[in-house]
Design a protein around this motif. Sequence first.
Motif, PDB file in Angstrom:
ATOM      1  N   SER A 235      -1.108  -1.094  -5.231  1.00 16.66           N
ATOM      2  CA  SER A 235      -2.502  -1.639  -4.555  1.00 16.66           C
ATOM      3  C   SER A 235      -3.547  -2.166  -5.672  1.00 16.66           C
ATOM      4  O   SER A 235      -4.226  -3.098  -5.276  1.00 16.66           O
ATOM      5  CB  SER A 235      -3.102  -0.459  -3.396  1.00 16.66           C
ATOM      6  OG  SER A 235      -2.153   0.084  -2.864  1.00 16.66           O
TER       7      SER A 235
ATOM      8  N   LEU B 209      -7.516  -1.663   0.662  1.00 15.67           N
ATOM      9  CA  LEU B 209      -6.029  -1.393  -0.032  1.00 15.67           C
ATOM     10  C   LEU B 209      -5.978   0.045  -0.692  1.00 15.67           C
ATOM     11  O   LEU B 209      -4.876   0.665  -0.234  1.00 15.67           O
ATOM     12  CB  LEU B 209      -5.815  -2.437  -1.064  1.00 15.67           C
ATOM     13  CG  LEU B 209      -4.598  -3.603  -0.921  1.00 15.67           C
ATOM     14  CD1 LEU B 209      -4.726  -4.320   0.365  1.00 15.67           C
ATOM     15  CD2 LEU B 209      -4.281  -4.363  -2.049  1.00 15.67           C
TER      16      LEU B 209
ATOM     17  N   THR C  20       0.866  -1.309  -0.108  1.00 13.81           N
ATOM     18  CA  THR C  20      -0.050  -0.019   0.008  1.00 13.81           C
ATOM     19  C   THR C  20       0.974   0.958   0.101  1.00 13.81           C
ATOM     20  O   THR C  20       0.245   2.337   0.363  1.00 13.81           O
ATOM     21  CB  THR C  20      -1.044   0.052   1.330  1.00 13.81           C
ATOM     22  OG1 THR C  20      -0.249  -0.295   2.569  1.00 13.81           O
ATOM     23  CG2 THR C  20      -1.985  -0.747   1.089  1.00 13.81           C
TER      24      THR C  20
ATOM     25  N   ALA D 161      -3.880   3.226   0.892  1.00 17.60           N
ATOM     26  CA  ALA D 161      -2.565   3.681  -0.029  1.00 17.60           C
ATOM     27  C   ALA D 161      -2.791   5.136  -0.469  1.00 17.60           C
ATOM     28  O   ALA D 161      -1.875   5.625  -0.397  1.00 17.60           O
ATOM     29  CB  ALA D 161      -2.811   2.690  -1.534  1.00 17.60           C
TER      30      ALA D 161
END
Lengths: 195, 198
Positions: B37, B141, B31, B145
Motif C-alpha cells: 500500500s 490505503l 491493501t 492495510a
Amino acid sequence: MDINPFVIFLAAIFTGNILLTYFLGMCSYLSVSKEIESSAGLGMAVFFVLTLTSAINYLVYHYLLVPMDLVYLQYIVFIIVIAAFVQLTEIVIERFSPVLYYSLGIFLPLITVNCAILGVSLFLIIRQYSFIQSVAYGAGSGIGWLVAILALAGIRNRLKEKYLPRGMNNAAISLIITGIMALAFIGFSGVAIIQ
Amino acid sequence: MKKSEIFLNGALKDNSIWRQVLGICSALAVTNLMINSLVMGLGVIFTLALSSFTISLLRDYTPRRVRMMVQTLIIASYVIIVDIFLKGFFPEISRALGPYVGLIITNCIIMGRAEAFAQKNNPFDSLIDGVAAGTGYTLVLLLIAFFRELLGFGSLFGFQILGDWWVSWSIMVMAPSAFFLLGLLIWFINYRYYTKAS
C-alpha cells in the motif's frame, strides 16, 4: 500455459471475477448500478469492448511491441488502442444501428477510463496466454462484470425504499453488498471442472 | 486560496476515496500488505503531482476536444517512469503489485483532479493539490492495510506483532474483506462528520 480456453472463460466469470476478486472497474460499477436498464447497457458495452480489445491488444503486443523491442511502451499503446477502438465502435454503431446507439452509445465514452479493460489487457500479457486463451479470458471477464453489475443493480433496486442507518450512503451500502457477493463467489472456487 | 488550505482540502476534506468514491480499484487490491500500500501510495502521489503540474502547465495550449487524450498520455508517461523505477529497484514489490501499477493510468482520482483542479489553476497550486490528493489516498490505503495485515497475518510491514496465540483471519487476506472494510470506513466517516443527528 496449456489451459483449456473454455476453463479460462468459466474461471473468469466465477472464480476469478474481474470485479469481485480483482476489484477492476469499480468506479462505473458503483455509479451506474442505480438502474437495471443502464447497468445492462453498460455491461453489454463492456463485454463487447473487452472481448475485442483483448484480441487486438494481444496481436499488437506480440506482433508489434515485442519484435520492435518497445515493451515498455505497452501502457501508452494499450490505452490508445482502447480509446481508438471505443471511438470507432461509437461511430460504427451510430451509423448502422441508431437503436443500439441510443441504448449503448452513451456508455461508450465511459468505457475508455474503465480500468477493467486495461486491466484485462495487462493480465493476459502477465499470464502469457495464447491468442484463443486471451479472447476467452476477455469474453469471460466481460460476462463476469455484467453479472456482477446486474446483481448489484437488482439488489439496490430493492433497497430503494428501505430504511438505512444514518450515514450509510449509496457507496457504503453498495460496497458492503459487493463484499457479500464476493464472499458468495468464493464458493465457486470449490467447483471442479471435469475435462 | 492559501497553500495550506489547498493541501488540507485535497487531503482530508475532499478526500477522493471517502467523499467522491473515486479510484478505489487499487485501494482495494493492494491493501493486503502495508508495504504494498505504501509503495502504491507513493507511486500515485508522484504521478498525481507531476501530471497535475504538467496538465496545468499545458492547459492553455490543449484544444478542448482532445484534452482527455492528452491528459491520458501525460499520465501514462509518468506511470511508465514509476513502473520502470519499481522494476529496477524493487523487483519483488513490482511483481506483487502486478498490473496495478499500470492501472494507475485509469485511476479515476488522477483524471478527477485534472478535470476539477489542474484545468483551472496555476501549475504550482496544481502540484500542491496533486500531492494533497495523493496523500489523502495513501492515508486511506494504509488505514485499510493496517487492519487487513494485522488481522490477516498478525504482522505490520512484515514484522510479527501478534504472537503465536493469534489465529489469523484468512478472510482478511481475501477479496471480500476489502469491500467490507472500505464500506465500513465510508459509513463511519459519513456518520461522524457529514450527517447531523436528527
